[in-house]
Design a protein around this motif. Structure first.
Motif, PDB file in Angstrom:
ATOM      1  N   HIS A 261      -2.214   5.299   2.204  1.00 52.42           N
ATOM      2  CA  HIS A 261      -2.002   6.642   1.668  1.00 52.42           C
ATOM      3  C   HIS A 261      -1.584   7.634   2.747  1.00 52.42           C
ATOM      4  O   HIS A 261      -0.904   8.623   2.457  1.00 52.42           O
ATOM      5  N   SER A 262      -1.950   7.360   3.994  1.00 50.28           N
ATOM      6  CA  SER A 262      -1.552   8.259   5.074  1.00 50.28           C
ATOM      7  C   SER A 262      -0.068   8.141   5.388  1.00 50.28           C
ATOM      8  O   SER A 262       0.492   8.994   6.091  1.00 50.28           O
ATOM      9  N   TRP A 263       0.573   7.096   4.870  1.00 50.88           N
ATOM     10  CA  TRP A 263       1.990   6.873   5.106  1.00 50.88           C
ATOM     11  C   TRP A 263       2.856   7.203   3.893  1.00 50.88           C
ATOM     12  O   TRP A 263       4.071   6.986   3.918  1.00 50.88           O
ATOM     13  N   ARG A 264       2.253   7.740   2.854  1.00 52.70           N
ATOM     14  CA  ARG A 264       3.046   8.033   1.652  1.00 52.70           C
ATOM     15  C   ARG A 264       4.137   9.059   1.962  1.00 52.70           C
ATOM     16  O   ARG A 264       3.919  10.041   2.673  1.00 52.70           O
ATOM     17  N   TRP A 265       5.291   8.800   1.412  1.00 47.41           N
ATOM     18  CA  TRP A 265       6.433   9.710   1.570  1.00 47.41           C
ATOM     19  C   TRP A 265       6.154  11.010   0.822  1.00 47.41           C
ATOM     20  O   TRP A 265       5.796  11.001  -0.356  1.00 47.41           O
ATOM     21  N   PRO A 266       6.327  12.179   1.475  1.00 47.93           N
ATOM     22  CA  PRO A 266       5.976  13.438   0.827  1.00 47.93           C
ATOM     23  C   PRO A 266       7.029  13.971  -0.142  1.00 47.93           C
ATOM     24  O   PRO A 266       6.784  14.941  -0.858  1.00 47.93           O
ATOM     25  N   GLY A 267       8.202  13.355  -0.187  1.00 44.12           N
ATOM     26  CA  GLY A 267       9.258  13.851  -1.059  1.00 44.12           C
ATOM     27  C   GLY A 267      10.245  14.698  -0.299  1.00 44.12           C
ATOM     28  O   GLY A 267      10.044  15.070   0.858  1.00 44.12           O
ATOM     29  N   TRP A 268      11.332  15.012  -0.967  1.00 38.86           N
ATOM     30  CA  TRP A 268      12.416  15.729  -0.286  1.00 38.86           C
ATOM     31  C   TRP A 268      12.003  17.087   0.237  1.00 38.86           C
ATOM     32  O   TRP A 268      12.495  17.561   1.254  1.00 38.86           O
ATOM     33  N   HIS A 269      11.059  17.742  -0.447  1.00 44.54           N
ATOM     34  CA  HIS A 269      10.696  19.107  -0.069  1.00 44.54           C
ATOM     35  C   HIS A 269       9.291  19.194   0.494  1.00 44.54           C
ATOM     36  O   HIS A 269       8.691  20.270   0.505  1.00 44.54           O
TER      37      HIS A 269
END
Length: 272
Positions: A261-269
């Motif tokens: 979960h610490s590596w989850r992509w935060p999204g474009w914004h």
């Protein structure tokens, strides 16, 4: 001499030679360009054609199936033919004399090594993991399969497809496969599923079947797609700094990798 011995020797030599030449090129000032920033220096032209032809030769060598190698006479013919004529789009423009000489010399160097190995009946070379370049028909079939099963479009998958990322697709930052133990976690999940080999489809390069032990879903220049014969998982590394997992691999990573979960992509914004 056994065919696998000279095949391992060839693969090992070509891989190490490629890395050596790329490292040497990386040490050139101004990325090997002249003062205008466009034309190559003479020194650069003595190096980059060499690693390009080494890469082309390696592809031809790895078209052979390590599980079903031909006899040593046929093997010798294939290796020497690769030395003489293996080409790619990076090796066919040789009007420049320095470039042409570099390519020809590198071809001679590999052929000389093949002959030297064959002259050593007691040659000992450690085994290498399985890796085989797919035929064009196999590549086409795999691309069609990923398009139908996972919705891959023109070699792209989530999060580069239009619309929201499905909830069961795990998208991580690309750094997750370079830092921490991300690649080890991916391989562990596949081993626990009983998977031995992975298909790798490259945006710009050779599509391969390889041992899970050398499977690394990383962006290295060309984008990559991966799956296996069960078609129940997919991985995709993109130029946008993401690596996405679907199916059994997504489930396995999400439930058994504590740090995922610490590596989850935060999204474009930068959203959650």
């Amino acid at each position: 001499m056994e065919s696998n011995t000279v095949h391992w020797a060839s693969r090992r030599y070509l891989t190490q030679r490629y890395d050596e030449l790329r490292t040497g090129y990386g040490q050139l000032p101004n990325d090997g360009r002249q003062a205008d920033g466009y034309l190559y220096t003479t020194e650069a032209k003595r190096i980059f054609p060499r690693y390009n032809v080494v890469a082309a030769i390696l592809i031809e060598v790895e078209r052979l199936d390590p599980d079903h190698l031909p006899g040593i006479d046929v093997m010798t013919h294939v290796l020497l033919a690769a030395a003489e004529s293996a080409n790619s789009r990076f090796t066919t423009s040789t009007q420049d004399e320095v470039v042409a000489d570099a390519i020809a010399d590198e071809r001679r160097l590999f052929a000389a090594n093949v002959r030297r190995w064959l002259a050593q009946p007691d040659l000992s070379v450690g085994p290498l993991p399985y890796r085989r370049v797919l035929t064009p028909e196999e590549s086409s079939a795999w691309r069609a399969s990923l398009r139908q099963r996972w919705g891959v479009q023109d070699g792209c998958w989530h999060p580069l497809l239009a619309g929201d990322v499905p909830h069961d697709v795990l998208v991580l930052t690309g750094d997750s496969m370079w830092e921490d133990d991300g690649v080890d976690q991916v391989r562990r999940v596949l081993r626990e599923l009983g998977r031995r080999r992975v298909v790798e489809l490259s945006e710009d390069g050779a599509d391969c079947l390889l041992d899970v032990e050398i499977f690394a879903p990383r962006y290295t220049g060309p984008e990559g797609l991966w799956s296996d014969e069960h078609h129940d998982w997919v991985a995709y590394a993109s130029h946008e700094g993401t690596v996405a997992f679907g199916g059994a691999l997504s489930t396995g990573l999400a439930t058994t990798w504590p740090a995922v979960h610490s590596w989850r992509w935060p999204g474009w914004h930068g959203g959650a």
